[in-house]
Motif scaffolding. Structure first.
Motif, PDB file in Angstrom:
ATOM      1  N   PHE A  16       3.264   7.824   5.626  1.00  0.00           N
ATOM      2  CA  PHE A  16       3.425   8.067   7.059  1.00  0.00           C
ATOM      3  C   PHE A  16       3.466   6.774   7.874  1.00  0.00           C
ATOM      4  O   PHE A  16       3.582   6.817   9.091  1.00  0.00           O
ATOM      5  N   HIS A  17       3.276   5.635   7.229  1.00  0.00           N
ATOM      6  CA  HIS A  17       3.173   4.377   7.976  1.00  0.00           C
ATOM      7  C   HIS A  17       4.194   3.347   7.531  1.00  0.00           C
ATOM      8  O   HIS A  17       4.436   3.160   6.335  1.00  0.00           O
ATOM      9  N   LEU A  18       4.751   2.663   8.525  1.00  0.00           N
ATOM     10  CA  LEU A  18       5.609   1.501   8.284  1.00  0.00           C
ATOM     11  C   LEU A  18       5.011   0.345   9.073  1.00  0.00           C
ATOM     12  O   LEU A  18       4.186   0.570   9.964  1.00  0.00           O
ATOM     13  N   ILE A  22       8.194   8.380   4.772  1.00  0.00           N
ATOM     14  CA  ILE A  22       8.749   7.837   6.017  1.00  0.00           C
ATOM     15  C   ILE A  22       9.799   6.745   5.745  1.00  0.00           C
ATOM     16  O   ILE A  22      10.701   6.532   6.549  1.00  0.00           O
ATOM     17  N   GLU A  54      -0.760  -3.105   9.938  1.00  0.00           N
ATOM     18  CA  GLU A  54      -1.720  -2.238   9.259  1.00  0.00           C
ATOM     19  C   GLU A  54      -1.522  -2.394   7.771  1.00  0.00           C
ATOM     20  O   GLU A  54      -0.398  -2.326   7.283  1.00  0.00           O
ATOM     21  N   ILE A 111       8.283  -0.238  13.312  1.00  0.00           N
ATOM     22  CA  ILE A 111       8.749   1.106  13.660  1.00  0.00           C
ATOM     23  C   ILE A 111       9.543   1.059  14.958  1.00  0.00           C
ATOM     24  O   ILE A 111       9.523   0.052  15.660  1.00  0.00           O
ATOM     25  N   SER A 128       4.469   7.660  23.940  1.00  0.00           N
ATOM     26  CA  SER A 128       5.274   6.950  22.970  1.00  0.00           C
ATOM     27  C   SER A 128       5.513   7.901  21.803  1.00  0.00           C
ATOM     28  O   SER A 128       4.604   8.582  21.336  1.00  0.00           O
ATOM     29  N   GLY A 159       7.229   8.310  17.987  1.00  0.00           N
ATOM     30  CA  GLY A 159       7.678   7.519  16.840  1.00  0.00           C
ATOM     31  C   GLY A 159       8.973   8.078  16.252  1.00  0.00           C
ATOM     32  O   GLY A 159       8.994   9.214  15.782  1.00  0.00           O
ATOM     33  N   ARG A 190       3.296  -3.301  13.435  1.00  0.00           N
ATOM     34  CA  ARG A 190       1.879  -3.011  13.172  1.00  0.00           C
ATOM     35  C   ARG A 190       1.494  -3.636  11.840  1.00  0.00           C
ATOM     36  O   ARG A 190       2.032  -3.233  10.802  1.00  0.00           O
ATOM     37  N   GLU A 206       1.021  13.600  13.486  1.00  0.00           N
ATOM     38  CA  GLU A 206       1.110  13.052  14.853  1.00  0.00           C
ATOM     39  C   GLU A 206       2.455  12.351  15.019  1.00  0.00           C
ATOM     40  O   GLU A 206       2.791  11.449  14.254  1.00  0.00           O
ATOM     41  N   ILE A 207       3.221  12.768  16.013  1.00  0.00           N
ATOM     42  CA  ILE A 207       4.486  12.071  16.272  1.00  0.00           C
ATOM     43  C   ILE A 207       4.461  11.336  17.609  1.00  0.00           C
ATOM     44  O   ILE A 207       5.289  10.477  17.862  1.00  0.00           O
ATOM     45  N   SER A 208       3.502  11.698  18.461  1.00  0.00           N
ATOM     46  CA  SER A 208       3.462  11.049  19.768  1.00  0.00           C
ATOM     47  C   SER A 208       2.041  10.971  20.292  1.00  0.00           C
ATOM     48  O   SER A 208       1.223  11.853  20.046  1.00  0.00           O
ATOM     49  N   SER A 209       1.755   9.892  21.033  1.00  0.00           N
ATOM     50  CA  SER A 209       0.489   9.741  21.754  1.00  0.00           C
ATOM     51  C   SER A 209       0.804   9.357  23.177  1.00  0.00           C
ATOM     52  O   SER A 209       1.769   8.625  23.428  1.00  0.00           O
ATOM     53  N   ARG A 211      -6.079  14.022   8.865  1.00  0.00           N
ATOM     54  CA  ARG A 211      -4.723  14.530   8.640  1.00  0.00           C
ATOM     55  C   ARG A 211      -4.764  16.012   8.232  1.00  0.00           C
ATOM     56  O   ARG A 211      -3.941  16.816   8.635  1.00  0.00           O
ATOM     57  N   ARG A 257       8.783   8.963  12.342  1.00  0.00           N
ATOM     58  CA  ARG A 257       7.962  10.150  12.034  1.00  0.00           C
ATOM     59  C   ARG A 257       8.662  11.418  12.483  1.00  0.00           C
ATOM     60  O   ARG A 257       8.630  12.436  11.788  1.00  0.00           O
TER      61      ARG A 257
HETATM   62  P1  ATP Z   1      -1.760   6.959  13.368  1.00  0.00           P
HETATM   63  O1  ATP Z   1      -3.170   7.109  13.846  1.00  0.00           O
HETATM   64  O2  ATP Z   1      -1.128   8.263  12.979  1.00  0.00           O
HETATM   65  O3  ATP Z   1      -1.577   5.896  12.348  1.00  0.00           O
HETATM   66  P2  ATP Z   1      -1.470   5.719  15.953  1.00  0.00           P
HETATM   67  O4  ATP Z   1      -2.234   6.690  16.775  1.00  0.00           O
HETATM   68  O5  ATP Z   1      -2.095   4.446  15.550  1.00  0.00           O
HETATM   69  O6  ATP Z   1      -0.883   6.458  14.648  1.00  0.00           O
HETATM   70  P3  ATP Z   1       0.121   5.143  18.255  1.00  0.00           P
HETATM   71  O7  ATP Z   1      -0.391   3.813  18.620  1.00  0.00           O
HETATM   72  O8  ATP Z   1      -0.353   6.324  18.992  1.00  0.00           O
HETATM   73  O9  ATP Z   1      -0.085   5.381  16.693  1.00  0.00           O
HETATM   74  O10 ATP Z   1       1.724   5.062  18.252  1.00  0.00           O
HETATM   75  C1  ATP Z   1       2.569   5.989  18.880  1.00  0.00           C
HETATM   76  C2  ATP Z   1       3.434   6.704  17.864  1.00  0.00           C
HETATM   77  O11 ATP Z   1       4.153   5.765  17.052  1.00  0.00           O
HETATM   78  C3  ATP Z   1       2.666   7.539  16.865  1.00  0.00           C
HETATM   79  O12 ATP Z   1       2.383   8.807  17.386  1.00  0.00           O
HETATM   80  C4  ATP Z   1       3.605   7.583  15.688  1.00  0.00           C
HETATM   81  O13 ATP Z   1       4.631   8.535  15.901  1.00  0.00           O
HETATM   82  C5  ATP Z   1       4.237   6.221  15.708  1.00  0.00           C
HETATM   83  N1  ATP Z   1       3.539   5.272  14.829  1.00  0.00           N
HETATM   84  C6  ATP Z   1       2.475   4.519  15.128  1.00  0.00           C
HETATM   85  N2  ATP Z   1       2.121   3.719  14.113  1.00  0.00           N
HETATM   86  C7  ATP Z   1       2.993   3.984  13.120  1.00  0.00           C
HETATM   87  C8  ATP Z   1       3.185   3.453  11.807  1.00  0.00           C
HETATM   88  N3  ATP Z   1       2.412   2.481  11.309  1.00  0.00           N
HETATM   89  N4  ATP Z   1       4.220   3.942  11.083  1.00  0.00           N
HETATM   90  C9  ATP Z   1       5.018   4.895  11.572  1.00  0.00           C
HETATM   91  N5  ATP Z   1       4.906   5.425  12.793  1.00  0.00           N
HETATM   92  C10 ATP Z   1       3.898   4.980  13.576  1.00  0.00           C
END
Ligand code: ATP
Ligand code: MG
Length: 416
Positions: free
Chosen positions: A208-210, A401, A202, A213, A385, A387, A200, A339-342, A290, A390
């Motif tokens: 909380f972000h890498l 993280i 980002e 991942i 999915s 993470g 990603r 959030e750990i999963s979507s 958050r 996380r």
């Molecule tokens: P967030 O909004 O919290 O940044 P996201 O909704 O963009 O996350 P998803 O695309 O739903 O993330 O990714 C599925 C899972 O992967 C997330 O629930 C999280 O556990 C993990 N994840 C996603 N992006 C990251 C990130 N940049 N760093 C760490 N973990 C991540």
């Protein structure tokens, strides 16, 4: 083993020399044992060889001696100590933790940081997570697959992608295995799971972000979001139970509490009212902040599954809900406020998919191969999915993280 001869390999954690007695605390990934050299018990030569700098890598030959007063109930009386590779440069920080080191210094020297037993414990726990996940999925008849890291088009829109040169074309690093796991289900594999790196781009720099991942993903054919939720709950509950069972020492060392493996399920609409009742103002249609996610876990428990989010805050491939047109069959799992999963039930009707892609401001031409697959016998399906980093963070109580990724990649870190 009292009286047995042993050979141990490890690192010198500490040396204490009090004249007639020299102690070495010898460390490996499993813990620390005391090596004790007493004048009279061991030769002068061995006593002398015990005066080693901290972090020397050594082989100790000796005898196990029962001692009720030592931490382990025994110690080692050495007969030979070999310095396997004398140190040639200074160790950048105290592995003992007596002098705390900055996380950046630790990550710059991750091979030293990994010698800290706290760090070891985090990755012991992570290893249990991966094993537990695979065990649950295999037991439920899922097939483990691999999806590509190099892709031609974006999965969820153009932003946040790393561009790479692919011979004379451009390609991207996959931001999720989404489309490919769906293709596997459409291909009749029915129930698939995977543990894959995703990337990603980002730019935000948070704890909380890498940028790279590991995602643990699942996709199920002939299923809706509630089927996917049942599976996710089972996988996460099993992970927590397995960690509590297998990593008691690691959790203790980290002073971590994995929490109750109990999931509270709530609809988005209900969660919105609950937040408003608690003065955390939110309007229907907005995504949670958050702080709001934290509040939901404080009110409802460590594990909260929120389902049926508004369409516009979810990915284009989320199936609209049959009863309430404003929401889709999507869900998030929150663990201790994060959030750990979507996941979601996916749209499997091609025309609905084209429409949704447009509504999300994307160009359906970019998704040709994907949309076309739905014209050729795609069953209803759903998935999620999870993470890895996380989840590890919340299991171990890590505040950053980066602690939960062996070699983290963030906005600035690309080495080691
Ligand atoms: P967030 O909004 O919290 O940044 P996201 O909704 O963009 O996350 P998803 O695309 O739903 O993330 O990714 C599925 C899972 O992967 C997330 O629930 C999280 O556990 C993990 N994840 C996603 N992006 C990251 C990130 N940049 N760093 C760490 N973990 C991540
Ligand atoms: Mg998400």
């Amino acid at each position: 083993m009292d009286g047995s001869e042993v050979i141990l390999g490890g690192w010198v954690h500490e040396v204490r020399n009090i004249g007639k007695i020299v102690f070495i605390l010898l460390r490996d990934h499993s813990g620390i044992v005391q090596v004790i050299g007493k004048e009279g018990d061991v030769s002068e030569n061995v006593m002398h060889s015990m005066n080693l700098p901290k972090e020397s890598v050594v082989m100790v030959k000796g005898r196990v001696k029962k001692n009720g007063e030592s931490k382990l109930g025994f110690e080692i009386v050495p007969s030979e100590i070999v310095n396997l590779n004398p140190l040639e440069s200074a160790i950048p920080f105290e592995v003992t933790g007596k002098v705390p080191a900055e996380i950046d210094v630790r990550l710059d020297n991750r091979h030293i940081d990994l010698r800290r037993l706290d760090t070891t414990s985090i990755f012991n726990i992570q290893s249990t997570v991966l094993g537990s996940f695979r065990k649950t999925m295999a037991k439920d008849g899922f097939t483990e697959i691999r999806t590509p890291a190099l892709v031609e088009a974006a999965t969820e829109g153009g932003a946040d992608l790393f561009k790479v040169e692919y011979f004379d074309r451009k390609a991207f690093l996959a931001q999720s295995p989404q489309l490919y796991k769906q293709l596997a289900v459409i291909g009749g594999m029915d129930r698939v799971f995977m543990v894959v790196p995703v990337f990603r781009a980002e730019k935000h720099n948070t704890v909380f972000h890498l940028n790279e991942i590991t995602q643990m993903d699942a996709e199920l054919g002939f299923a809706d979001h509630n089927d996917a939720i049942r599976l996710l709950k089972k996988a996460v509950k099993n992970i927590i139970k397995d960690v509590v069972y297998s990593n008691e020492q690691d959790l203790k060392r980290l002073s971590a509490d994995a929490g109750e493996p109990k999931v509270t399920e709530i609809r988005y609409a209900k969660a919105v009212s609950l937040l408003n009742e608690n003065n955390l103002n939110i309007e229907f249609g907005q995504d949670f902040t958050r702080e709001q996610e934290g509040a939901l876990c404080s009110i409802l428990g460590d594990l909260v599954l929120v389902k049926e989010y508004p369409k516009r805050v979810r990915a284009f491939y989320s199936m609209p809900n049959e009863k309430d047109g404003r929401v889709c069959n999507s869900f998030d799992l929150l663990y201790k406020g994060l959030e750990i999963s979507s996941g979601a039930q996916r749209i499997h009707k091609p025309e609905m998919l084209v429409q949704s892609i447009k509504e999300h401001g994307l160009d359906s031409a970019d998704f040709d191969f994907y949309i076309n697959a739905f014209r050729q016998g795609a069953p209803p399906h759903a998935g999620w999915s999870l993470g890895l980093e996380r989840l590890t963070m919340k299991l171990t109580g890590a505040q950053n993280i980066r602690e939960c990724c062996l070699f983290p990649r963030d906005r600035v870190r690309l080495k080691p």
